[in-house]
Motif scaffolding. Structure first.
Motif, PDB file in Angstrom:
ATOM      1  N   LYS A 194      -3.339  -4.711   5.377  1.00 47.71           N
ATOM      2  CA  LYS A 194      -4.730  -4.321   5.216  1.00 47.71           C
ATOM      3  C   LYS A 194      -4.988  -3.860   3.780  1.00 47.71           C
ATOM      4  CE  LYS A 194      -5.768  -3.115  10.002  1.00 47.71           C
ATOM      5  NZ  LYS A 194      -6.285  -2.075  10.930  1.00 47.71           N
ATOM      6  N   THR A 197       6.946 -14.076  12.302  1.00 50.72           N
ATOM      7  CA  THR A 197       6.058 -13.227  13.106  1.00 50.72           C
ATOM      8  C   THR A 197       6.918 -12.301  13.972  1.00 50.72           C
ATOM      9  OG1 THR A 197       5.960 -14.904  14.861  1.00 50.72           O
ATOM     10  CG2 THR A 197       4.222 -14.951  13.181  1.00 50.72           C
ATOM     11  N   TYR A 205      -0.614 -17.632  14.825  1.00 43.24           N
ATOM     12  CA  TYR A 205      -0.581 -18.016  13.413  1.00 43.24           C
ATOM     13  C   TYR A 205      -0.529 -19.528  13.235  1.00 43.24           C
ATOM     14  CZ  TYR A 205      -0.300 -13.571  10.914  1.00 43.24           C
ATOM     15  OH  TYR A 205      -0.600 -12.365  10.334  1.00 43.24           O
ATOM     16  N   THR A 232       2.599  -7.567  10.517  1.00 41.60           N
ATOM     17  CA  THR A 232       1.965  -8.786  10.005  1.00 41.60           C
ATOM     18  C   THR A 232       2.905  -9.970  10.166  1.00 41.60           C
ATOM     19  OG1 THR A 232       2.845  -8.630   7.744  1.00 41.60           O
ATOM     20  CG2 THR A 232       0.797  -7.433   8.208  1.00 41.60           C
ATOM     21  N   HIS A 282      -1.296 -10.141   4.019  1.00 36.77           N
ATOM     22  CA  HIS A 282      -1.754  -9.875   5.383  1.00 36.77           C
ATOM     23  C   HIS A 282      -1.724  -8.396   5.742  1.00 36.77           C
ATOM     24  CE1 HIS A 282      -1.100 -14.297   6.789  1.00 36.77           C
ATOM     25  NE2 HIS A 282      -2.169 -14.117   6.051  1.00 36.77           N
ATOM     26  N   TRP A 341       4.125 -13.255   7.863  1.00 35.21           N
ATOM     27  CA  TRP A 341       4.127 -13.606   6.440  1.00 35.21           C
ATOM     28  C   TRP A 341       5.383 -14.409   6.119  1.00 35.21           C
ATOM     29  CZ3 TRP A 341       0.458 -13.913   3.075  1.00 35.21           C
ATOM     30  CH2 TRP A 341       0.734 -13.981   1.701  1.00 35.21           C
ATOM     31  N   HIS A 378      -3.877  -9.059  11.690  1.00 34.90           N
ATOM     32  CA  HIS A 378      -2.802  -9.972  11.324  1.00 34.90           C
ATOM     33  C   HIS A 378      -1.513  -9.707  12.092  1.00 34.90           C
ATOM     34  CE1 HIS A 378      -5.321 -10.693   7.653  1.00 34.90           C
ATOM     35  NE2 HIS A 378      -4.880 -11.907   7.863  1.00 34.90           N
ATOM     36  N   ASN A 379      -1.534  -8.788  13.035  1.00 30.55           N
ATOM     37  CA  ASN A 379      -0.356  -8.531  13.865  1.00 30.55           C
ATOM     38  C   ASN A 379      -0.424  -9.455  15.076  1.00 30.55           C
ATOM     39  OD1 ASN A 379       2.009  -7.370  14.743  1.00 30.55           O
ATOM     40  ND2 ASN A 379       1.012  -5.601  15.673  1.00 30.55           N
ATOM     41  N   ASN A 405       2.383  -9.079   0.141  1.00 34.57           N
ATOM     42  CA  ASN A 405       2.057  -9.497   1.503  1.00 34.57           C
ATOM     43  C   ASN A 405       0.556  -9.340   1.676  1.00 34.57           C
ATOM     44  OD1 ASN A 405       1.630  -9.858   4.217  1.00 34.57           O
ATOM     45  ND2 ASN A 405       3.111  -8.318   4.899  1.00 34.57           N
TER      46      ASN A 405
END
Length: 354
Positions: free
Chosen positions: A321, A291, A199, A305, A319, A307, A192-193, A317
């Motif tokens: 892990k 982002t 995105y 991430t 997103h 978000w 998600h980075n 959040n």
């Protein structure tokens, strides 16, 4: 069974992407050659939870015209199947044929273009109203497929008004038809980075962990009313639900700001309000998407991430892990339980027009 349902229905809870060597595949191929004399091994195998999963895996690879599904011999995983991709050289036989080869099943997909599509240079050219590798029908949303009488779990092409091309999504065709827009669980992961452009579009696998894209969500929610079902899997592995009424994502000019009119818990297995949790500086409601390459206060950079970040970043959040996927002491995805944040083991975000 209809061709589209054979291709697209995937009643598979988890699919694995690791490519493995199948022990004894040459023996199976020798037996296959004695019966069919039309196939050659493409060099890839994969584990799935059913023969249907093998068919789906083959279906999304243009060079695969058939697949061999063999139950895994290991007693610890009797439910898994090893899938061998094969290239079919004879493409004029019936659409689906199956013959048992010792403990394996052989599926041959020889007419891959449906709904009037034609093969040109080993690819399907589709008529208007159809899309994809095999010219599948696409829908405005999953509820349209539900209204057409489809039921169960399907991968379908969906094209909300204003979206340039259809997008493959997972449709849960019960209770009116839900469209999955994001998923993460302990059996799969996705990075998600990512940049703003990433995105905006989709990433991940529609059948596994995935993100279907800000642009898709915006076009889906911009007209009418939409409900979001945040399916949160708690520490005990129980799926709980938080509903968000009149959920919508604004356009790119407004940085895809997230809004909803109200939260309500599912009656039997309720989840608390995660997007509104944390007070005025930490809740995601009415916040723009951020982002690392369009950051406002280093929240995206610090968390790795993208978000809907507030001025104090975010209490919730999704997103991040999962706890089992990061070293001890690292930040991980959480959701409120009894007004305190607790780790989650997965989630699904799905939407439906009302």
């Amino acid at each position: 069974m209809a061709l589209q349902k054979i291709f697209l229905a995937c009643f598979v809870s988890v699919c694995h992407s690791q490519v493995t060597e199948l022990y004894g595949y040459r023996q199976y191929l020798q037996e296959l050659d004695l019966r069919e004399k039309t196939s050659r091994y493409l060099g890839y195998t994969q584990q799935e939870y059913s023969p249907l999963g093998c068919v789906l895996w083959c279906n999304h690879r243009p060079s695969c015209w058939s697949v061999l599904s063999c139950p895994q011999l290991a007693s610890s995983n009797p439910q898994k199947h090893n899938c061998l991709l094969l290239e079919e050289l004879a493409k004029t036989s019936p659409v689906i044929t199956e013959s048992n080869l010792t403990t394996c099943s052989f599926y041959s997909m020889k007419n891959r273009c449906v709904n009037g599509g034609t093969v040109v240079n080993d690819a399907c050219v589709c008529n208007d109203g159809f899309y994809g590798l095999h010219c599948e029908q696409f829908y405005r949303d999953c509820s349209d497929a539900y209204n057409d009488g489809m039921r169960g779990l399907h991968l379908l092409y969906v094209k909300p008004d204003g979206l340039f091309v259809p997008l493959m999504v997972k449709c849960y065709l019960e209770y009116g038809g839900w469209t999955e827009i994001a998923r993460q669980d302990s059996d799969c992961t996705v990075n998600h980075n990512r940049t703003w452009a990433e995105y905006k579009s989709e990433f991940g696998d529609a059948n596994l962990c995935n993100w279907r894209g800000l642009d898709f969500i915006h076009h889906f929610t911009k007209e009418g009313t939409t409900i979001l079902d945040a399916v949160v899997i708690n520490e005990a592995g129980i799926r709980t639900h938080a509903y968000y009424d009149n959920f919508r994502i604004r356009n790119e000019t407004d940085d895809y700001l997230m809004h909803y009119d109200g939260y309500r818990p599912f009656t039997s297995k309720p989840a608390e309000d995660g997007f509104g949790f944390g007070g005025s500086t930490l809740q995601a409601k009415d916040q723009p998407f951020v982002t690392y390459d369009r950051d406002r206060n280093n929240c995206a950079l610090d968390t790795g991430t993208g978000w809907w970040f507030n001025s104090g970043c975010a209490s919730v959040n999704l997103h991040l892990k999962l706890q089992a996927q990061v070293p001890q002491g690292s930040a991980y995805a959480q959701w409120p339980v009894n007004l305190s944040l607790r780790p989650i083991t997965g989630y699904v975000l799905q939407i439906k027009r009302t």
